[in-house]
Scaffold this active site. Structure first.
Site, PDB file in Angstrom:
ATOM      1  N   ILE A   1      39.995  40.251  40.111  1.00  0.00           N
ATOM      2  CA  ILE A   1      40.343  38.862  39.803  1.00  0.00           C
ATOM      3  C   ILE A   1      41.702  38.826  39.114  1.00  0.00           C
ATOM      4  O   ILE A   1      41.949  39.586  38.170  1.00  0.00           O
ATOM      5  CB  ILE A   1      39.285  38.214  38.883  1.00  0.00           C
ATOM      6  CG1 ILE A   1      37.932  38.112  39.584  1.00  0.00           C
ATOM      7  CG2 ILE A   1      39.763  36.849  38.388  1.00  0.00           C
ATOM      8  CD1 ILE A   1      37.874  37.149  40.740  1.00  0.00           C
ATOM      9  N   LYS A   2      42.564  37.938  39.595  1.00  0.00           N
ATOM     10  CA  LYS A   2      43.837  37.695  38.919  1.00  0.00           C
ATOM     11  C   LYS A   2      43.758  36.357  38.196  1.00  0.00           C
ATOM     12  O   LYS A   2      43.394  35.346  38.797  1.00  0.00           O
ATOM     13  CB  LYS A   2      45.001  37.679  39.909  1.00  0.00           C
ATOM     14  CG  LYS A   2      46.349  37.387  39.243  1.00  0.00           C
ATOM     15  CD  LYS A   2      47.439  37.115  40.257  1.00  0.00           C
ATOM     16  CE  LYS A   2      48.751  36.733  39.552  1.00  0.00           C
ATOM     17  NZ  LYS A   2      49.800  36.303  40.514  1.00  0.00           N
ATOM     18  N   GLN A   3      44.125  36.372  36.927  1.00  0.00           N
ATOM     19  CA  GLN A   3      44.022  35.159  36.127  1.00  0.00           C
ATOM     20  C   GLN A   3      45.189  35.078  35.148  1.00  0.00           C
ATOM     21  O   GLN A   3      45.721  36.095  34.696  1.00  0.00           O
ATOM     22  CB  GLN A   3      42.696  35.141  35.352  1.00  0.00           C
ATOM     23  CG  GLN A   3      42.415  33.863  34.588  1.00  0.00           C
ATOM     24  CD  GLN A   3      42.461  32.633  35.471  1.00  0.00           C
ATOM     25  OE1 GLN A   3      43.492  31.978  35.568  1.00  0.00           O
ATOM     26  NE2 GLN A   3      41.337  32.328  36.140  1.00  0.00           N
TER      27      GLN A   3
END
Length: 350
Positions: free
Chosen positions: A236-238
């Site tokens: 996940i990129k956040q």
């Protein structure tokens, strides 16, 4: 500890390096490490080809074998325009220089468009894992609208030798449900073909701006992460959280007062840990974005973000503009300094 890291953190050094989380204990997390593949990933239903490509990604670059990743993303030429992205450094109009920066900068992977990576795939796809971003928000249409649309197929990414595909969902936007369906189908196909999947879990809705801008609120981005791992994203990129209380301020959806009383504080590491917790307590690695280039403060800002991510239990950093909007030697130095945070054993999980 490297003195330069402490110096770059400046007055934030003690606050960030000595903090201990009293919210979600580190013992509850599946933290990154050299055995992350065997300890965590192997329990999942990912087929052997996906496991192999994840292992290749985690096993490349200066962070190889640590369980952490440093990824160079250069897809801004579509959304932010090529001029805005590459005019400060015109050599990056050439896709070969984008990949060279990732290789010489010691990155685990390079993330870009099907056009960029396809243009040089025969020369470089075997030298560094390719992460093909398959959807984008283009802003040449007038008036501007904000929507992620497919630019490439998963099968095309597979053909050029990609180890992984990436996509963005604008959670909270009117178009998000269509994007969820498109990305879910694309990720299922990517896993069938043996590629890993990375999801940019971004928020986008004018209603998320009230007394503050809650697009990077820990509670809302945490829920976006939870939706992302539900789609079986492998990473996940956040964005790094900058505030909290989005649900309360906007007065929509459902949450619990315990999120604010027990599971978070106003400390940036605690806010980031809530993001990690929403990634199945770290079973799915969470990487934070490096953000826009601000000039002279870029190196210090990047190191600070890396320290927060690592101490929160995150898996690494994906930083682009701070690196490629400066001469290549300086971009390499910035990427290496980010990596040094994850290589420094004295910087521990909070």
């Amino acid at each position: 500890m490297s003195q330069s890291i402490t110096e770059l953190l400046g007055e934030d050094a003690d606050r960030l390096l000595s903090h201990q989380c009293q919210t979600i204990p580190q013992e509850h997390l599946h933290i990154p490490g050299p055995d992350f593949m065997e300890r965590v990933v192997i329990d999942s239903d990912r087929n052997q080809r996906v496991v192999n490509n994840l292992a290749r990604l985690f096993g490349h670059g200066r962070l190889a074998g640590t369980g952490y990743v440093s990824i160079l993303p250069v897809d801004q030429g579509i959304e932010h325009s090529a001029g805005a992205s590459f005019a400060p450094n015109p050599e990056y109009f050439d896709p070969a220089n984008i990949v060279r920066l990732a290789i010489e900068g010691g990155c685990n992977a390079v993330a870009s468009t099907i056009g960029v990576l396809g243009a040089v795939s025969r020369r470089y796809a075997h030298r560094i894992p390719f992460l093909v971003k398959i959807n984008h928000n283009e802003l040449l249409s007038y008036p501007n609208s904000y929507d992620q649309v497919m630019f490439a197929s998963v099968d095309r990414a597979f053909d050029l030798g990609a180890a992984a595909v990436g996509a963005t969902i604008y959670f909270g936007s009117p178009e998000s449900r269509r994007q969820i369906v498109e990305v879910a189908e694309a990720f299922e196909r990517a896993h069938e073909l043996g590629m890993a999947t990375v999801l940019w879990c971004y928020l986008r809705n004018p209603g998320f701006k009230t007394d503050q801008d809650y697009h990077a609120s820990a509670d809302l981005t945490g829920q976006a992460n939870h939706l992302g791992v539900t789609l079986q994203a492998d990473i996940i990129k956040q964005k790094l959280p900058t505030n909290n209380g989005g649900y309360v301020a906007i007065q929509f959806g459902k949450t619990s007062s315990l999120v604010y009383k027990k599971l978070t504080t106003d400390h940036p590491i605690d806010l980031c840990r809530y993001q990690v917790a929403n990634c199945y307590m770290g079973r799915v690695g969470m990487i934070n974005s490096g953000g826009a280039s601000s000039g002279a403060s870029d190196l210090a800002d990047a190191v600070k973000t890396a320290v927060i991510n690592k101490r929160a239990g995150g898996t690494g950093l994906i930083s682009g503009r701070k690196a490629f909007q400066r001469p290549m030697t300086e971009g390499i130095e910035l990427l290496n300094q980010i990596q040094n945070v994850y290589l420094d054993s004295s910087i521990t999980i909070a």
